[in-house]
Scaffold this active site. Structure first.
Site, PDB file in Angstrom:
ATOM      1  N   CYS A 106      -6.639  34.543 -11.698  1.00  0.00           N
ATOM      2  CA  CYS A 106      -5.259  34.397 -11.223  1.00  0.00           C
ATOM      3  C   CYS A 106      -5.107  34.987  -9.823  1.00  0.00           C
ATOM      4  CB  CYS A 106      -4.303  35.073 -12.192  1.00  0.00           C
ATOM      5  SG  CYS A 106      -2.574  34.858 -11.710  1.00  0.00           S
ATOM      6  N   ARG A 155      -3.562  21.590 -15.095  1.00  0.00           N
ATOM      7  CA  ARG A 155      -2.309  20.906 -14.783  1.00  0.00           C
ATOM      8  C   ARG A 155      -2.331  19.417 -15.125  1.00  0.00           C
ATOM      9  NH1 ARG A 155      -2.395  25.320 -12.003  1.00  0.00           N
ATOM     10  NH2 ARG A 155      -0.449  26.397 -11.560  1.00  0.00           N
ATOM     11  N   ASN A 176     -13.915  24.014 -13.741  1.00  0.00           N
ATOM     12  CA  ASN A 176     -12.474  23.836 -13.599  1.00  0.00           C
ATOM     13  C   ASN A 176     -12.177  23.568 -12.129  1.00  0.00           C
ATOM     14  OD1 ASN A 176      -9.695  25.893 -13.228  1.00  0.00           O
ATOM     15  ND2 ASN A 176      -9.617  24.131 -14.575  1.00  0.00           N
ATOM     16  N   GLY A 177     -11.162  22.771 -11.867  1.00  0.00           N
ATOM     17  CA  GLY A 177     -10.741  22.537 -10.485  1.00  0.00           C
ATOM     18  C   GLY A 177     -10.921  21.093 -10.065  1.00  0.00           C
ATOM     19  N   ASP A 178      -9.833  20.499  -9.582  1.00  0.00           N
ATOM     20  CA  ASP A 178      -9.829  19.121  -9.084  1.00  0.00           C
ATOM     21  C   ASP A 178     -10.180  18.098 -10.156  1.00  0.00           C
ATOM     22  OD1 ASP A 178      -9.130  20.150  -6.638  1.00  0.00           O
ATOM     23  OD2 ASP A 178     -11.083  19.850  -5.692  1.00  0.00           O
ATOM     24  N   LYS A 203     -12.563  33.820 -17.302  1.00  0.00           N
ATOM     25  CA  LYS A 203     -12.248  32.778 -16.318  1.00  0.00           C
ATOM     26  C   LYS A 203     -12.186  33.457 -14.965  1.00  0.00           C
ATOM     27  CE  LYS A 203      -9.311  28.902 -15.128  1.00  0.00           C
ATOM     28  NZ  LYS A 203      -8.766  29.149 -13.816  1.00  0.00           N
TER      29      LYS A 203
END
Length: 166
Positions: free
Chosen positions: A28, A153, A128-130, A67
């Site tokens: 985060c 998301r 994770n990501g994109d 994470k």
């Protein structure tokens, strides 16, 4: 939590929910988390982060995952060393969002970092990501060798993405 007494109390409260696993969020990047030495701020102090993982593993009845992001700065060797430390501290798997903290969700996720970490550790690595589409998820698996993909998301905006991947 990032102190033993708070970690133990959090685990006790979570026990009622019968979790499958416990995840430590070292990814985060929001200011509130950074001010309290939570989230990605933990990546700035590997010894402290290691102790948080060791304490959680010692007191948890469930597998513990972490994470994380690439880190506070773009340093792939640091990321690999950090991932190895998490493995040695007892993390059962790691999920990596390969952007530095300052990027938040801007710019491109560095998927090549996922592949480098995957090659450096024995525990599962989740990417994770994109990941906006089913094709993105499958491409991440194919291009990085990751053991799985975390969808954030996009899952809230398009929950049918899981059906499409299947």
């Amino acid at each position: 939590a990032n102190e033993e007494r708070f970690i133990v109390e959090s685990l006790r409260k979570l026990e009622q929910m019968q979790p499958v696993a416990i995840d430590i969020n070292m990814g985060c990047p929001v200011t509130k988390a950074l001010k309290h030495n939570w989230g990605v701020a933990l990546m700035g102090d590997p010894r402290y982060a290691e102790e948080v993982v060791r304490i959680t593993v010692r007191h948890s009845r469930w597998p513990v995952s972490v994470k994380l992001r690439t880190g506070l700065r773009d340093d792939p060797e640091y990321l690999i060393d950090f991932a190895r430390m998490l493995e040695e501290a007892g993390a059962s798997w790691i999920t990596i969002h390969p952007r530095i903290a300052a990027q938040q969700r801007r710019g491109n996720a560095r998927w090549e970092y996922l592949a480098r970490v995957r090659d450096a550790v024995r525990i599962p690595v989740i990417g994770n990501g994109d990941v906006q589409t089913a094709d993105d998820a499958l491409a991440m698996l194919r291009e990085t060798g990751c053991d799985g993909v975390m969808i954030g998301r996009a899952a809230a905006a398009r929950p049918w993405i899981f059906w499409q991947i299947g």
